[in-house]
Design an enzyme around this catalytic site. Structure first.
Site, PDB file in Angstrom:
ATOM      1  N   ARG A 101      23.516  18.555  22.459  1.00 11.38           N
ATOM      2  CA  ARG A 101      23.007  19.903  23.398  1.00 11.38           C
ATOM      3  C   ARG A 101      23.937  20.908  23.813  1.00 11.38           C
ATOM      4  O   ARG A 101      24.964  20.648  24.545  1.00 11.38           O
ATOM      5  CB  ARG A 101      22.337  19.164  24.639  1.00 11.38           C
ATOM      6  CG  ARG A 101      21.915  20.440  25.583  1.00 11.38           C
ATOM      7  CD  ARG A 101      20.936  19.925  26.569  1.00 11.38           C
ATOM      8  NE  ARG A 101      19.616  19.729  26.106  1.00 11.38           N
ATOM      9  CZ  ARG A 101      18.425  19.477  26.628  1.00 11.38           C
ATOM     10  NH1 ARG A 101      18.413  19.509  27.901  1.00 11.38           N
ATOM     11  NH2 ARG A 101      17.372  19.052  26.266  1.00 11.38           N
ATOM     12  N   HIS A 128      14.977  23.915  19.776  1.00 13.15           N
ATOM     13  CA  HIS A 128      14.762  22.604  20.308  1.00 13.15           C
ATOM     14  C   HIS A 128      13.733  21.751  19.314  1.00 13.15           C
ATOM     15  O   HIS A 128      12.810  21.520  19.809  1.00 13.15           O
ATOM     16  CB  HIS A 128      14.445  22.959  21.663  1.00 13.15           C
ATOM     17  CG  HIS A 128      14.372  21.656  22.572  1.00 13.15           C
ATOM     18  ND1 HIS A 128      15.149  20.499  22.272  1.00 13.15           N
ATOM     19  CD2 HIS A 128      14.172  21.315  23.940  1.00 13.15           C
ATOM     20  CE1 HIS A 128      15.126  19.548  23.288  1.00 13.15           C
ATOM     21  NE2 HIS A 128      14.291  20.065  24.428  1.00 13.15           N
ATOM     22  N   GLN A 131      12.040  18.535  20.546  1.00 16.03           N
ATOM     23  CA  GLN A 131      10.947  18.725  21.580  1.00 16.03           C
ATOM     24  C   GLN A 131       9.607  18.857  20.896  1.00 16.03           C
ATOM     25  O   GLN A 131       8.839  18.568  21.338  1.00 16.03           O
ATOM     26  CB  GLN A 131      11.354  19.766  22.324  1.00 16.03           C
ATOM     27  CG  GLN A 131      10.198  20.294  23.526  1.00 16.03           C
ATOM     28  CD  GLN A 131      10.018  19.176  24.663  1.00 16.03           C
ATOM     29  OE1 GLN A 131      10.906  18.699  25.235  1.00 16.03           O
ATOM     30  NE2 GLN A 131       8.681  18.671  24.662  1.00 16.03           N
ATOM     31  N   ASP A 226       7.079  27.443  29.204  1.00 23.67           N
ATOM     32  CA  ASP A 226       8.448  26.816  29.365  1.00 23.67           C
ATOM     33  C   ASP A 226       9.109  27.753  30.547  1.00 23.67           C
ATOM     34  O   ASP A 226       8.611  28.498  31.004  1.00 23.67           O
ATOM     35  CB  ASP A 226       9.289  26.912  28.009  1.00 23.67           C
ATOM     36  CG  ASP A 226      10.757  26.407  28.264  1.00 23.67           C
ATOM     37  OD1 ASP A 226      11.007  25.544  29.140  1.00 23.67           O
ATOM     38  OD2 ASP A 226      11.560  26.684  27.213  1.00 23.67           O
ATOM     39  N   CYS A 267       7.169  21.476  28.237  1.00 21.66           N
ATOM     40  CA  CYS A 267       8.276  20.714  27.801  1.00 21.66           C
ATOM     41  C   CYS A 267       9.063  19.933  29.150  1.00 21.66           C
ATOM     42  O   CYS A 267       9.739  18.849  29.035  1.00 21.66           O
ATOM     43  CB  CYS A 267       9.380  21.454  26.722  1.00 21.66           C
ATOM     44  SG  CYS A 267      10.151  22.535  27.614  1.00 21.66           S
ATOM     45  N   ARG A 295       8.880  12.227  23.796  1.00 19.86           N
ATOM     46  CA  ARG A 295      10.116  12.395  23.240  1.00 19.86           C
ATOM     47  C   ARG A 295      10.605  10.992  22.778  1.00 19.86           C
ATOM     48  O   ARG A 295      11.378  10.994  21.699  1.00 19.86           O
ATOM     49  CB  ARG A 295      10.606  12.897  24.574  1.00 19.86           C
ATOM     50  CG  ARG A 295      10.434  14.304  24.971  1.00 19.86           C
ATOM     51  CD  ARG A 295      10.723  15.405  23.870  1.00 19.86           C
ATOM     52  NE  ARG A 295      12.008  15.261  23.618  1.00 19.86           N
ATOM     53  CZ  ARG A 295      13.235  16.063  24.146  1.00 19.86           C
ATOM     54  NH1 ARG A 295      12.808  16.774  25.077  1.00 19.86           N
ATOM     55  NH2 ARG A 295      14.393  16.125  23.448  1.00 19.86           N
TER      56      ARG A 295
HETATM   57  N1   CP Z   1      12.557  18.863  27.727  1.00 25.21           N
HETATM   58  C1   CP Z   1      13.588  18.628  27.947  1.00 25.21           C
HETATM   59  O1   CP Z   1      14.482  18.780  26.552  1.00 25.21           O
HETATM   60  O2   CP Z   1      13.966  18.026  28.998  1.00 25.21           O
HETATM   61  P1   CP Z   1      15.381  17.845  29.382  1.00 25.21           P
HETATM   62  O3   CP Z   1      16.239  19.128  29.599  1.00 25.21           O
HETATM   63  O4   CP Z   1      15.486  17.068  30.628  1.00 25.21           O
HETATM   64  O5   CP Z   1      16.274  16.976  28.160  1.00 25.21           O
HETATM   65  N1  NVA Z   2      14.200  26.521  27.552  1.00 24.60           N
HETATM   66  C1  NVA Z   2      14.631  25.728  28.076  1.00 24.60           C
HETATM   67  C2  NVA Z   2      14.160  24.349  27.764  1.00 24.60           C
HETATM   68  C3  NVA Z   2      14.474  23.034  28.333  1.00 24.60           C
HETATM   69  C4  NVA Z   2      14.254  21.633  28.043  1.00 24.60           C
HETATM   70  C5  NVA Z   2      16.245  25.645  28.189  1.00 24.60           C
HETATM   71  O1  NVA Z   2      16.788  25.999  27.215  1.00 24.60           O
HETATM   72  O2  NVA Z   2      16.758  25.415  29.513  1.00 24.60           O
END
Ligand code: CP
Ligand code: NVA
Length: 310
Positions: A101, A128, A131, A226, A267, A295
């Site tokens: 990430r 992502h 997700q 989101d 999400c 997930r």
């Molecule tokens: N939806 C999602 O990716 O959640 P987190 O940021 O908690 O991993």
């Molecule tokens: N768009 C959000 C998604 C979190 C799971 C982010 O990037 O923080």
């Protein structure tokens, strides 16, 4: 393709196969309890996470493997003492799979090209995909065939989740409508939208980008939103963004434009009173916690697919 970098790189058929595998894993997890025996997953995080970390880590445990949580704040790579290339070449000698990430998508591309083991995108500024596999599984469970369903995304369009939803949805024949404020900082990236027109043409789906939340939501089967404050957005932009995005809040009035039984998805993490009201996210149409649970099943399927361990 050894990696999962974005859904753009995966065919609709492959996405469909992984969704089927996720459904199989969910139905009978014990059939996969040794599938990752002696396998190790390295999980690299530059940003916070609840669901992504837990789903991958618990998923590995449940399949007899092991996961290592590694925050770049404690790493030679994060402190600039070691290049991405050297880090990945070394890590590939220890582990079977790497997920990351990251802030910058180009760093993930570099990781994937330097690692000799599969690399999984666990969220970047671009996308992502993990997700969205869980999201598509959730919609399939509730509505059956995805082909021909209308999914409306409302809010921040210049967003990783939005880009992956548009891509995954149009590859599988869905009608995806995105409503966001005008301007290139808020609308989906132009190249993503263009690519989705091509996917939709092949699959029989469609893509619409509009400023009107009502237009996007009209007769939708699914409404998705989101966070307005994604992890990378500086806190000093919060007040300005809340004011800008408020016309895109998913509330009962907006929901009334969708099909009466439309599903509500987010999400997560979510903020009640911002991208949706409490009434909506805690209401009968919301499936956000089924979505979160998926997930786990979807991430197991991604790992099994990449290691061809089934
Ligand atoms: N939806 C999602 O990716 O959640 P987190 O940021 O908690 O991993
Ligand atoms: N768009 C959000 C998604 C979190 C799971 C982010 O990037 O923080």
């Amino acid at each position: 393709m050894k990696d999962l970098i974005t859904l753009r790189d995966w065919s609709g058929d492959r996405i469909g196969r992984v969704l089927q595998l996720a459904a199989d894993v969910k139905k009978d997890p014990s059939a996969f309890k040794e599938a990752m025996a002696q396998r190790t997953l390295l999980m690299i995080f530059e940003k916070p996470s609840l669901r992504t970390r837990l789903s991958f880590e618990a998923g590995m445990t449940q399949m007899g493997g092991h996961a290592i949580y590694y925050h770049t704040g404690n790493s030679p790579m994060g402190s600039g003492k070691e290049s991405i290339s050297d880090s990945m070449r070394a890590a590939s000698r220890f582990v079977d799979l790497i997920m990351a990430r990251l802030f910058k998508h180009r760093d993930l591309l570099e990781m994937a090209s330097e690692a000799t083991v599969p690399v999984i995108n666990a969220l970047t500024d671009d996308s992502h995909p993990c997700q969205i596999l869980a999201d598509l599984l959730s919609i399939q469970e509730k509505r059956g065939d995805l082909n021909g369903l209308k999914l409306a995304y409302v809010g921040d369009g210049f967003n990783n989740v939005t880009h992956s939803l548009m891509t995954g949805g149009t590859k599988l024949g869905m009608h995806v409508a995105v409503a966001s404020p005008p301007g290139e900082s808020f609308m989906p990236r132009a190249d993503v939208t263009e690519g989705c027109h091509g996917f939709a043409e092949k699959s029989g789906g469609s893509i619409l980008v509009t400023e009107s939340a009502e237009e996007a939501v009209l007769d939708a089967d699914v409404i998705y939103t989101d966070s307005w404050m994604s992890y990378h957005i500086p806190e000093d932009q919060e007040a300005e963004r809340i004011a800008l995005f408020m016309p895109y809040q998913v509330n009962q009035a907006l929901l009334a434009h969708a099909k009466p039984d439309a599903l509500f998805m987010n999400c997560l993490p979510a903020r009640r009173g911002c991208e949706q009201t409490a009434e909506v996210i805690d209401g009968p149409q919301s499936i956000v916690f089924d979505q979160a649970e998926n997930r786990l099943h979807a991430q197991k399927a991604v790992m099994l697919d990449l290691l061809s361990a089934t």
